[in-house]
Design a protein around this motif. Structure first.
Motif, PDB file in Angstrom:
ATOM      1  N   LYS A 153       0.859  -1.192   0.000  1.00 11.31           N
ATOM      2  CA  LYS A 153       0.000   0.000   0.000  1.00 11.31           C
ATOM      3  C   LYS A 153       0.890   1.236   0.000  1.00 11.31           C
ATOM      4  CE  LYS A 153      -4.088  -1.904   0.074  1.00 11.31           C
ATOM      5  NZ  LYS A 153      -5.038  -1.693  -1.053  1.00 11.31           N
ATOM      6  N   ALA A 154       1.889   1.229  -0.863  1.00 16.00           N
ATOM      7  CA  ALA A 154       2.915   2.270  -0.860  1.00 16.00           C
ATOM      8  C   ALA A 154       2.413   3.567  -1.493  1.00 16.00           C
ATOM      9  CB  ALA A 154       4.158   1.780  -1.602  1.00 16.00           C
ATOM     10  N   ALA A 155       2.897   4.674  -0.956  1.00 13.62           N
ATOM     11  CA  ALA A 155       2.686   5.989  -1.560  1.00 13.62           C
ATOM     12  C   ALA A 155       3.970   6.498  -2.198  1.00 13.62           C
ATOM     13  CB  ALA A 155       2.205   6.990  -0.511  1.00 13.62           C
ATOM     14  N   ALA A 156       5.133   6.128  -1.612  1.00 17.47           N
ATOM     15  CA  ALA A 156       6.421   6.602  -2.131  1.00 17.47           C
ATOM     16  C   ALA A 156       7.536   5.687  -1.659  1.00 17.47           C
ATOM     17  CB  ALA A 156       6.680   8.039  -1.675  1.00 17.47           C
ATOM     18  N   VAL A 157       8.585   5.586  -2.484  1.00 19.33           N
ATOM     19  CA  VAL A 157       9.806   4.848  -2.152  1.00 19.33           C
ATOM     20  C   VAL A 157      10.970   5.822  -2.226  1.00 19.33           C
ATOM     21  CG1 VAL A 157      11.325   2.927  -2.773  1.00 19.33           C
ATOM     22  CG2 VAL A 157       8.855   2.729  -3.141  1.00 19.33           C
ATOM     23  N   PHE A 158      11.896   5.727  -1.278  1.00 18.38           N
ATOM     24  CA  PHE A 158      13.038   6.636  -1.266  1.00 18.38           C
ATOM     25  C   PHE A 158      14.188   5.978  -0.502  1.00 18.38           C
ATOM     26  CE2 PHE A 158      10.022   7.601   2.078  1.00 18.38           C
ATOM     27  CZ  PHE A 158      10.794   7.522   3.237  1.00 18.38           C
ATOM     28  N   GLY A 167      13.219   3.485   2.293  1.00 19.39           N
ATOM     29  CA  GLY A 167      12.037   3.828   3.059  1.00 19.39           C
ATOM     30  C   GLY A 167      10.813   3.724   2.170  1.00 19.39           C
ATOM     31  N   ILE A 168       9.751   3.140   2.683  1.00 18.63           N
ATOM     32  CA  ILE A 168       8.485   3.056   1.952  1.00 18.63           C
ATOM     33  C   ILE A 168       7.403   3.678   2.820  1.00 18.63           C
ATOM     34  CG2 ILE A 168       6.766   1.559   0.896  1.00 18.63           C
ATOM     35  CD1 ILE A 168       8.927  -0.440   0.282  1.00 18.63           C
ATOM     36  N   ALA A 169       6.871   4.806   2.364  1.00 17.19           N
ATOM     37  CA  ALA A 169       5.763   5.451   3.057  1.00 17.19           C
ATOM     38  C   ALA A 169       4.467   4.848   2.538  1.00 17.19           C
ATOM     39  CB  ALA A 169       5.786   6.957   2.806  1.00 17.19           C
ATOM     40  N   LEU A 170       3.632   4.373   3.445  1.00 23.21           N
ATOM     41  CA  LEU A 170       2.380   3.729   3.059  1.00 23.21           C
ATOM     42  C   LEU A 170       1.254   4.749   2.962  1.00 23.21           C
ATOM     43  CD1 LEU A 170       2.485   0.428   5.165  1.00 23.21           C
ATOM     44  CD2 LEU A 170       3.477   0.923   2.918  1.00 23.21           C
ATOM     45  N   LEU A 171       0.274   4.444   2.124  1.00 25.35           N
ATOM     46  CA  LEU A 171      -0.866   5.337   1.914  1.00 25.35           C
ATOM     47  C   LEU A 171      -1.639   5.590   3.198  1.00 25.35           C
ATOM     48  CD1 LEU A 171      -2.143   3.659  -1.380  1.00 25.35           C
ATOM     49  CD2 LEU A 171      -1.134   5.944  -1.218  1.00 25.35           C
ATOM     50  N   GLY A 195      -0.393   5.984   6.302  1.00 25.49           N
ATOM     51  CA  GLY A 195       0.271   6.784   7.319  1.00 25.49           C
ATOM     52  C   GLY A 195       1.379   6.080   8.055  1.00 25.49           C
ATOM     53  N   GLU A 196       1.771   4.898   7.594  1.00 25.71           N
ATOM     54  CA  GLU A 196       2.881   4.173   8.202  1.00 25.71           C
ATOM     55  C   GLU A 196       4.157   4.379   7.374  1.00 25.71           C
ATOM     56  OE1 GLU A 196       1.856   0.077   9.799  1.00 25.71           O
ATOM     57  OE2 GLU A 196       0.112   0.470   8.535  1.00 25.71           O
ATOM     58  N   LEU A 197       5.290   4.163   8.026  1.00 26.86           N
ATOM     59  CA  LEU A 197       6.593   4.239   7.377  1.00 26.86           C
ATOM     60  C   LEU A 197       7.352   2.965   7.703  1.00 26.86           C
ATOM     61  CD1 LEU A 197       8.847   5.795   5.869  1.00 26.86           C
ATOM     62  CD2 LEU A 197       9.496   6.792   8.066  1.00 26.86           C
ATOM     63  N   VAL A 198       7.802   2.259   6.650  1.00 27.60           N
ATOM     64  CA  VAL A 198       8.520   1.005   6.839  1.00 27.60           C
ATOM     65  C   VAL A 198       9.923   1.159   6.254  1.00 27.60           C
ATOM     66  CG1 VAL A 198       8.508  -1.490   6.497  1.00 27.60           C
ATOM     67  CG2 VAL A 198       6.339  -0.234   6.592  1.00 27.60           C
ATOM     68  N   ARG A 256       9.283  -0.566  11.526  1.00 25.83           N
ATOM     69  CA  ARG A 256       7.990  -0.019  11.107  1.00 25.83           C
ATOM     70  C   ARG A 256       7.548   1.057  12.094  1.00 25.83           C
ATOM     71  NH1 ARG A 256       3.410  -1.889   8.084  1.00 25.83           N
ATOM     72  NH2 ARG A 256       4.655  -3.736   7.553  1.00 25.83           N
ATOM     73  N   PHE A 257       7.085   2.186  11.557  1.00 17.54           N
ATOM     74  CA  PHE A 257       6.587   3.288  12.382  1.00 17.54           C
ATOM     75  C   PHE A 257       5.140   3.588  11.993  1.00 17.54           C
ATOM     76  CE2 PHE A 257      11.135   4.060  11.671  1.00 17.54           C
ATOM     77  CZ  PHE A 257      11.609   4.139  12.972  1.00 17.54           C
TER      78      PHE A 257
END
Length: 396
Positions: free
Chosen positions: A142-147, A158-162, A164-167, A179-180
């Protein structure tokens, strides 16, 4: 354009030794010669409405331009020749949400792989070592962005999820490390701050700055959902459909909105940004390209004849390429800037002198994982077919 004081008795267009033609205008007993300045020219044709254009350098290799088009393709172009090197698209028919091209800028390892994030959040990883790109792995997410980012001084993804989580994932095998759960909400995109090693998560109603190492929120700011996002060094930019731009300056822990409410940004949707060392560029559907200082002062406005969808700085000459509905046009820096060009960087080839070539430098561990998944899929299929055959034999 030029406003004449009287109607001319005759006009004559002729070529000179300069790059541009000249126009002789005869009014009464005088002749005035104007140089016809065409601010742009064709760089690459038949590129269908580029949603974004990004210049992607690679140490000791030729740089590449990635272009996300309206037909949901990523084209990789040579900044030297404007020719297509390779292309990529998701394996399943879906719209793209974001793309990240890792060219090994922050590691001594050879790395060259493309991440495509779909609107549903799935991630497709491809190797640009052939034409078209070779798909390595597809991850349901459910990624929004990869960086890229750092955790404990180790380079990670880092993968920010749609949601509101950050993995945080291992840089080589993409195994999750940490995971945050930052804030439940709709994340649009995320950017990494290399200076402070923090992450900017852009939600549909705010931006949150998060410290990965300490695992806490550093600061947050109310912000409406934008139509274009970008970030470099200490400045985050958000463009809106109304034509306004939010400029957010990052201090050690705080964020400050530098936006001048009296400033006229654009009269239609802001569609893209590009950063130089001492200014940034915005483009819009209002057909204007504007150059801004980092304090928000308008340096220059260039009015063009078509709506603009994306923008990028091409080289050390500060040539600028902009995306229109069907083409990519170029505006040469020598016509806009009087100051000296950038110093030559032999490692990053900022003057695009190197020739491009294919090298297979995607992560070997990802290739092994993909092969294991493929082998397991084949084994399962063979088992199902064998069980079906055995069942048929029993029935007979």
């Amino acid at each position: 354009c030029e406003q004449l004081t009287k109607n001319p008795s005759s006009l004559c267009l002729f070529n000179t030794d300069t790059f541009y033609p000249s126009l002789a205008v005869c009014i009464d007993n005088s002749i005035v010669v104007y140089q016809v300045m065409m601010p742009w020219s064709m760089w690459r044709s038949t590129i269908l409405q580029p949603h974004f254009i990004r210049y992607c350098p690679r140490p000791n290799k030729a740089a590449r331009i990635i272009v996300h088009t309206d037909n949901e393709y990523i084209y990789m172009l040579s900044p030297k020749t404007a020719l297509t090197i390779t292309s990529a698209s998701p394996s399943s028919p879906t719209k793209m949400h974001d793309a990240f091209y890792d060219r090994g800028l922050h590691t001594t390892k050879k790395r060259d792989q493309l991440f495509i994030v779909s609107n549903s959040g799935d991630i497709t990883i491809s190797s640009p070592s052939a034409s078209p790109c070779e798909e390595i792995l597809m991850i349901e997410s459910k990624a929004a962005a990869v960086f890229e980012c750092y955790l404990d001084d180790k380079l990670c993804y880092g993968i920010a999820l749609l949601t509101g989580e950050l993995v945080i994932h291992d840089y080589d095998n993409l195994e999750p490390i940490k995971r945050f759960i930052i804030n439940v909400g709709n994340v649009i995109t995320a950017k990494y701050d290399w200076r402070r090693r923090s992450v900017l998560l852009f939600y549909d109603n705010e931006v949150i700055r998060f410290d990965i190492q300490k695992g806490n929120i550093m600061s947050r700011m109310k912000l409406s959902e934008g139509s274009a996002y970008d970030f470099q060094d200490q400045l985050a930019l958000v463009g809106y459909k109304t034509g306004r731009i939010s400029m957010i300056w990052l201090e050690d822990t705080e964020m400050h909105n530098l936006t001048n409410n009296d400033c006229v940004f654009h009269s239609a949707e802001v569609t893209g940004f590009a950063f130089a060392k001492n200014f940034f560029i915005s483009v819009s559907l209002d057909q204007n390209m504007k150059l801004w200082s980092f304090s928000g002062s308008n340096i220059m406005t260039l009015s063009l004849p078509l709506p603009l969808y994306s923008v990028e700085i091409l080289n050390g000459y500060r040539d600028i390429i902009v995306g229109t509905d069907k083409d990519i046009m170029i505006i040469e820096g020598r016509h806009l800037f009087n100051e000296k060009f950038e110093e030559k960087d032999e490692i990053l080839d900022n003057y695009n002198e190197k020739d491009d070539s294919f090298t297979d430098d995607a992560s070997d561990q990802l290739k092994e994982i993909a092969q294991l998944k493929q082998d397991a899929l084949i084994a399962r299929k063979n088992k199902e077919e064998q069980e079906a055959e055995n069942q048929n034999n029993k029935t007979i």
